[in-house]
Write an enzyme that holds these catalytic residues in place. Structure first.
Site, PDB file in Angstrom:
ATOM      1  N   ASP A  14       0.856  -1.185   0.000  1.00 14.99           N
ATOM      2  CA  ASP A  14       0.000   0.000   0.000  1.00 14.99           C
ATOM      3  C   ASP A  14       0.894   1.237   0.000  1.00 14.99           C
ATOM      4  O   ASP A  14       1.660   1.469   0.935  1.00 14.99           O
ATOM      5  CB  ASP A  14      -0.892  -0.014   1.241  1.00 14.99           C
ATOM      6  CG  ASP A  14      -2.022   1.000   1.164  1.00 14.99           C
ATOM      7  OD1 ASP A  14      -2.118   1.702   0.141  1.00 14.99           O
ATOM      8  OD2 ASP A  14      -2.800   1.085   2.128  1.00 14.99           O
ATOM      9  N   ASP A 108      -2.769   2.569  -6.135  1.00 13.71           N
ATOM     10  CA  ASP A 108      -1.793   2.637  -5.044  1.00 13.71           C
ATOM     11  C   ASP A 108      -1.705   1.403  -4.163  1.00 13.71           C
ATOM     12  O   ASP A 108      -1.013   1.420  -3.140  1.00 13.71           O
ATOM     13  CB  ASP A 108      -2.074   3.865  -4.170  1.00 13.71           C
ATOM     14  CG  ASP A 108      -3.452   3.819  -3.537  1.00 13.71           C
ATOM     15  OD1 ASP A 108      -4.296   3.024  -3.980  1.00 13.71           O
ATOM     16  OD2 ASP A 108      -3.695   4.602  -2.598  1.00 13.71           O
ATOM     17  N   GLU A 109      -2.360   0.322  -4.522  1.00  9.38           N
ATOM     18  CA  GLU A 109      -2.227  -0.881  -3.711  1.00  9.38           C
ATOM     19  C   GLU A 109      -2.429  -2.140  -4.538  1.00  9.38           C
ATOM     20  O   GLU A 109      -3.110  -2.133  -5.563  1.00  9.38           O
ATOM     21  CB  GLU A 109      -3.192  -0.862  -2.519  1.00  9.38           C
ATOM     22  CG  GLU A 109      -4.658  -0.813  -2.888  1.00  9.38           C
ATOM     23  CD  GLU A 109      -5.572  -0.877  -1.667  1.00  9.38           C
ATOM     24  OE1 GLU A 109      -5.279  -1.662  -0.732  1.00  9.38           O
ATOM     25  OE2 GLU A 109      -6.582  -0.157  -1.654  1.00  9.38           O
TER      26      GLU A 109
END
Length: 365
Positions: A14, A108-109
């Site tokens: 993350d 983003d993850e």
């Protein structure tokens, strides 16, 4: 119980305050300052906040005017999604140096299955550490990681040492960890569900574990079975390299409330055009059109229609959305409209849910 669950080593990566961190990286003047990516006007919404802003209570999905009140020196930055996508691709290219089993959740993850990885490293913790170091060195941003036996626990773990940290939950630690965990920390338990659980005396994983499957089914419907198994460390979902898109949508928040359907038609035209563009770019089509209406009092309404054929053409999407708009009288003036297409031609039958509830306890992490 017999240890018959598939044995996996899962990492959840993350990126830390991703959008805000990209802006601070690209503009050194913003480093160390409280910034929010999004709009700061009365209709603006915060998409992301730097850690400096979070200290004042600013968070994503918060109204811009409220964020400004909480943090008077907050700096608003317009989002640059093309740039975020570019950085995201750089990060993902690092992931693929270790495994092809990468399941992106967003820009983003992502989940990584490193049970058998390209580096031949038996330690998932060391793999995660190396990936994070490379992201910092090659991209210039920090990332946090959670490492454990399945996606559910890895995702929870990634929140524990943020920012720029990681946490490993070894197999023998999982059950005790989940029993002590506040129910609000369980991925999949939202604010409303947490309140319902509190009312029923369920505050921790141990409280949840004490409830029978029948009790959870009765009180929480379809989600009851999910809660029953996750608190026992059972989550058999594999890391899916090609996640199946279930819907595609676009929406607009208006600077002034709209009180008549006539004023909304032009807005719907633009939204339908954007949905069509995204469908064609993704090379998908859908059968179910859903119109999302958010009123000035923030109440939300959806209206849907399923067509007998797949569509991606703007004109059909727009006409269907118009029909839904005129389907019934509006409850109030409108601040937001959205159109989504679901029941896409990418969907496949899901695998039947495994019913094993055992946990493998001997596994090198």
């Amino acid at each position: 119980m017999s240890g018959d669950l598939p044995i996996r080593k899962i990492i959840h990566i993350d990126m830390d305050a991703f959008y805000a961190s990209v802006e601070q990286m690209d503009n050194p003047d913003l480093k160390g300052k409280a910034i929010a990516v999004g709009g700061g006007g009365k209709r603006g919404v915060v998409s992301a906040a730097s850690y400096e802003a979070r200290k004042f209570g600013v968070k994503s999905a918060m109204a811009g005017n409220l964020a400004s009140k909480l943090c008077p020196h907050l700096i608003f930055v317009r989002p640059r999604f093309e740039r975020y996508s570019e950085i995201s691709k750089q990060v993902k290219s690092i992931f693929y140096d270790y495994t092809d089993l990468v399941e992106p959740l967003s820009l983003d993850e992502a989940y990584l299955d490193v049970t058998e990885n390209k580096k031949g490293n038996p330690s998932a913790s060391l793999v995660a550490k190396e990936i994070r170091e490379r992201i910092l060195k090659e991209v210039g941003l920090t990332a946090s990681a959670g490492i454990s036996i399945n996606k559910f626990i890895a995702k929870i773990a990634s929140d524990y040492n943020k920012p720029n940290g990681q946490k490993t939950l070894n197999p023998e630690e999982v059950i005790e960890f989940l029993e002590k965990l506040d129910i609000r920390k369980f991925y999949g338990v939202g604010k409303v569900t947490a309140e319902r659980m509190y009312q029923k005396g369920i505050f921790t994983g141990a409280d949840l574990k004490s409830k029978s499957l029948e009790y959870l089914d009765k009180n929480f419907g379809k989600s009851g079975r999910y809660y029953y198994y996750i608190v026992r460390g059972v989550h058999n979902s594999e890391v899916k390299p090609n996640r199946i898109r279930k819907s595609l949508a676009a929406e607009r928040t208006f600077s002034e409330n709209l009180s008549s359907e006539v004023f909304m038609l032009e807005k719907l035209d633009h939204i339908a055009e954007e949905v069509s563009r995204r469908l064609k770019k993704s090379e998908v089509a859908g059968k179910t059109v859903t119109l999302k209406i958010k009123y000035s009092d923030f109440t939300l309404q959806t209206r849907s229609k399923t067509l007998p054929y797949f569509i991606s053409d703007k004109s059909i999407i727009l006409e269907t959305a118009k029909g839904l708009l005129y389907q019934e009288k509006l409850n109030n003036s409108v601040r937001l409209l959205g159109i989504s297409l679901s029941n896409l031609n990418t969907e496949v039958k899901k695998k039947p849910e495994q019913k094993s509830v055992s946990v493998q306890l001997k596994f090198e992490f």
